[in-house]
Write an enzyme that holds these catalytic residues in place. Structure first.
Site, short mmCIF file in Angstrom:
data_model
loop_
_atom_site.label_atom_id
_atom_site.label_comp_id
_atom_site.label_asym_id
_atom_site.label_seq_id
_atom_site.Cartn_x
_atom_site.Cartn_y
_atom_site.Cartn_z
N SER A 137 0.70 -0.94 0.05
CA SER A 137 -0.27 0.41 -0.11
C SER A 137 0.92 0.93 -0.30
O SER A 137 1.63 1.73 -1.29
CB SER A 137 -0.76 -0.19 1.32
OG SER A 137 -2.28 1.11 1.05
N ASP A 197 -9.61 -3.49 -5.65
CA ASP A 197 -8.48 -2.72 -4.14
C ASP A 197 -9.64 -1.05 -4.19
O ASP A 197 -9.60 -0.57 -5.00
CB ASP A 197 -7.65 -2.85 -4.61
CG ASP A 197 -7.03 -2.50 -3.63
OD1 ASP A 197 -7.50 -1.82 -2.73
OD2 ASP A 197 -5.68 -2.72 -3.60
N HIS A 215 -7.71 -4.13 -1.28
CA HIS A 215 -6.83 -4.54 -0.53
C HIS A 215 -6.52 -5.39 0.49
O HIS A 215 -5.08 -5.66 0.22
CB HIS A 215 -7.07 -3.09 -0.72
CG HIS A 215 -6.04 -2.46 0.31
ND1 HIS A 215 -5.14 -1.39 -0.82
CD2 HIS A 215 -6.14 -1.81 1.61
CE1 HIS A 215 -3.54 -1.08 -0.35
NE2 HIS A 215 -4.42 -0.77 0.76
#
Length: 710
Positions: A562, A647, A682
């Protein structure tokens, strides 16, 4: 000349041996379509902008999916010789997990609540027992059963009404964190018709057992925009709007105080916050302001029986101080200091009880728990006794308790749950994560080191390795980093890591600026116009570990996800020769384009973290480090990049554009792989075993680069 030729031959055969298990395959070549960005008189060509189209429902939507599938096929072909090894790694890691297990029960409002797992099941059952642990079990939610037939299933936000008869909870079936709130009658087992769509999955019961507050999301940007009030038995379309956030840089949420007296609406940005409140027994009242938001002032509220506690950075209290105010006079003018700000201690939070408060502090990068009696102000600290560890509050929902539950772990200590009796000062280990197959913490060594950054700052590094590793530069080392949002990456245990350590890897965490390990200033020195400190800190940590012979550049690997994936992209551009391999998980690598597009989920919430590129100075600073912007014709390390089609935090098109550009421009023959999970978002898979397949892929990538095949 002869020595040079010998060196070239040795490097050639060394490279060939490392890549022996990577199979030759033809990488997909992404089409280029001219798209120009023109802002601040800066004209930039983006050949891969079309990959946005699946998200934006544009004309190239199908073409995007085809490209991602082609990249997956290339990865499968390239790593085909590791398939059996990946299966073995999955089996090995799964075998360490106790399949039939149970959480430590938590007492609340007359019941013990816990979850339990069963052999072979991916999910869990959420249960309770009335009054005593010897009572008959009630299965409140059988998530194993509910998840059947779904490739992804996440249940969250379990909240039971005050009369213990109803339970509200959220369900996400797509992995975009858009939850449907359901209500279950715990006496009859019936799921009520009150299904509330597109929420944060955060139901909050009023004390009347029929009113639920929740956070509603914008269906496109996924911003938390509204707090709604729902009455059981009514259509969600008629729910009452009780608060709407107008500032798109703020996150909002709703919750009940631990003493059940108040319901709070919280609006938070990176640099300011605002709280509203009502009596939890009067759900139809209008929320009243606690203290209007103030520029660059954060505060949070903890209600006690006779006062409110306020943790705040007001008046320049960078590491935060603790204040108090009367119940009826909550404005900042009435706040009085309880614990002053300290330069070397970050005040992170407060856990309240009827007779005690527990203050969560961080000093020298480590968490300290400070217990204070509300009766006589006597204080003491809990002792943890290891050089590097992670500790935090556990589940403490019972306000009248004198027992503090907390969690503890370190790089060698499995996750542990303790109860600490605050009156008698007796500590009891309730449960420690069991590692099946035999695990002895004394077989491993942990260290806490400090690298010197380019500006002289000392950056902590936590590391672990198996005894017997020689510090001669030949050990492979995986360096992990994050460094954003003030998130502290504490030294914690995971049984999957043993598969690395037992094969000779050293594992290290770089506690770089942008996190909050060393206090609030540590965070502020790694954000906005100081963001590049995060990247140079990580590079300097890598160089330090090489200089100290923990590893060498031909055995040094980096990993982050991330915002930590942004870190990976930046250090790949800035110091490509330092790393033999990089794993970038769901990486935020197209910083400028994303921050210019307010229709992309979460963009406006992030302006205080990265800056707003509509501002010229912020734009050019972001552009100077954004990984996608800075790909060049040069050699890059071996790289594995992962993403998820659904995501919601970092959209799939960021890593896919980045990989396409890298393929076009890099001048080396190193491995570059993109893996897109076509079903998840995610956080990856929702099942408790499926995620291990992704870990096995990551480890197989590293092991192949090291010539390790079993």
């Amino acid at each position: 000349m002869k020595n040079t030729l010998l060196l070239l031959f040795s490097l050639f055969f060394y490279t060939m041996s490392l890549n022996a298990q990577f199979q030759k395959a033809t990488a997909p070549v992404a089409d280029k379509k001219e798209h120009w960005r023109n802002i601040h008189d800066d004209k930039v060509l983006d050949n891969y902008y079309w990959m946005y189209d699946y998200f934006g429902k544009g004309p190239d939507s199908t073409k995007v999916v085809d490209y991602l599938k082609a990249e997956n096929a290339y990865l499968d072909a390239t790593m085909s010789e590791t398939k059996a090894f990946q299966t073995d790694l999955f089996t090995e890691m799964k075998a360490r997990i106790k399949e039939k297990d149970e959480s430590v029960p938590v007492f609340k409002n007359g019941y013990y609540y816990y979850s339990r797992t069963e052999d072979g099941k991916q999910y869990y059952k959420y249960c309770r027992k009335k009054g005593t642990l010897d009572a008959k079990e009630e299965i409140l939610l059988d998530v194993d059963q509910l998840a059947e037939g779904h490739s992804y299933y996440a249940a969250t936000g379990f909240e039971v009404s005050e009369d213990n008869k109803l339970m509200a909870y959220g369900v996400d079936l797509v992995s975009r964190r858009q939850y449907i709130i359901y209500v279950k009658n715990l006496e009859t087992g019936e799921i009520l018709k009150d299904a509330i769509l597109n929420t944060e999955g955060d139901p909050c019961w009023a004390n009347d057992n029929k009113t639920i507050f929740y956070t509603s999301k914008n269906p496109v940007t996924l911003l938390s925009e509204k707090i709604q009030r729902h009455t059981l038995g009514t259509e969600p379309s008629t729910d009452v709007l009780v608060y709407e956030e107008k500032d798109k840089s703020n996150y909002i949420g709703v919750g009940k105080s631990k003493n059940n007296k108040y319901i709070f609406i919280v609006s938070n940005a990176t640099m300011s916050s605002e709280w509203r409140m009502i009596d939890a027994s009067k759900p139809n009242d209008s929320f009243r302001m606690f203290q209007p938001r103030m520029k660059d002032v954060l505060y949070d509220v903890t209600p006690l029986a006779d006062k409110f506690l306020i943790r705040t950075n007001k008046d320049g209290a960078k590491n935060f101080k603790l204040m108090e105010c009367p119940l009826g006079k909550t404005e900042a003018a009435n706040w009085k200091e309880v614990i002053p700000v300290r330069k070397d201690v970050l005040l992170q939070g407060v856990e309240e009880f009827k007779d005690f408060i527990v203050i969560n502090e961080r000093k020298d990068g480590l968490v300290k728990l400070r217990i204070r009696s509300l009766k006589d102000k006597a204080e003491h600290y809990l002792d943890f006794g290891e050089p590097a560890y992670a500790a935090n509050f556990g589940a403490n929902p019972e306000y009248n308790s004198t027992n503090l539950r907390y969690s503890y772990t370190s790089l060698t200590t499995p996750s542990s749950v303790y109860d600490y009796q605050m009156v008698t000062k007796v500590k009891t280990l309730k449960k420690q994560q069991e590692v099946l197959g035999g695990y002895n913490s004394t077989d491993y060594v942990t260290e806490r080191l400090y690298a010197t950054a380019k500006d002289g700052t000392k950056v902590p590094i936590s590391l672990v390795y198996k005894k017997g590793i020689k510090k001669d530069g030949n050990a492979p080392l995986l360096l992990y980093g994050y460094g954003s949002y003030g998130a502290s990456m504490d030294a914690s245990f995971t049984s999957t890591r043993l598969s690395l350590l037992n094969r000779g890897f050293v594992y290290a965490i770089a506690h770089i600026r942008g996190g909050q390990e060393m206090g609030r200033q540590w965070y502020e020195d790694g954000k906005l116009m100081k963001k590049i400190n995060t990247f140079t800190d990580f590079i300097d940590c890598g160089k330090f570990l090489v200089a100290e012979k923990y590893t060498s550049t031909k055995h040094l690997y980096a990993m982050g996800g991330s915002a930590g994936g942004l870190l990976m992209g930046a250090v790949a551009n800035m110091a490509p020769d330092l790393w033999h391999g990089i794993i970038a998980q769901v990486p935020f690598v197209d910083v400028v384009n994303t921050m210019l597009d307010e229709s992309i989920p979460l963009t406006t919430n992030e302006f205080d973290e990265w800056g707003n590129p509509k501002n010229k100075d912020a734009y050019f600073y972001m552009k100077s480090y954004s990984p996608y912007e800075n790909v060049e014709k040069k050699k890059y390390p071996n790289m594995l990049v992962t993403t998820g089609l659904h995501d919601s935090q970092v959209q799939y098109f960021e890593p896919s554009k980045w990989v396409a550009k890298l393929r076009d421009m890099k001048t080396d023959q190193n491995i570059l792989l993109l893996h897109t999970n076509m079903e998840y978002g995610h956080g990856g898979a929702s099942g408790r075993f499926d995620y291990l397949k992704d870990v096995a892929l990551n480890f197989a990538f590293l092991f192949t680069l090291e010539g390790i095949s079993k």
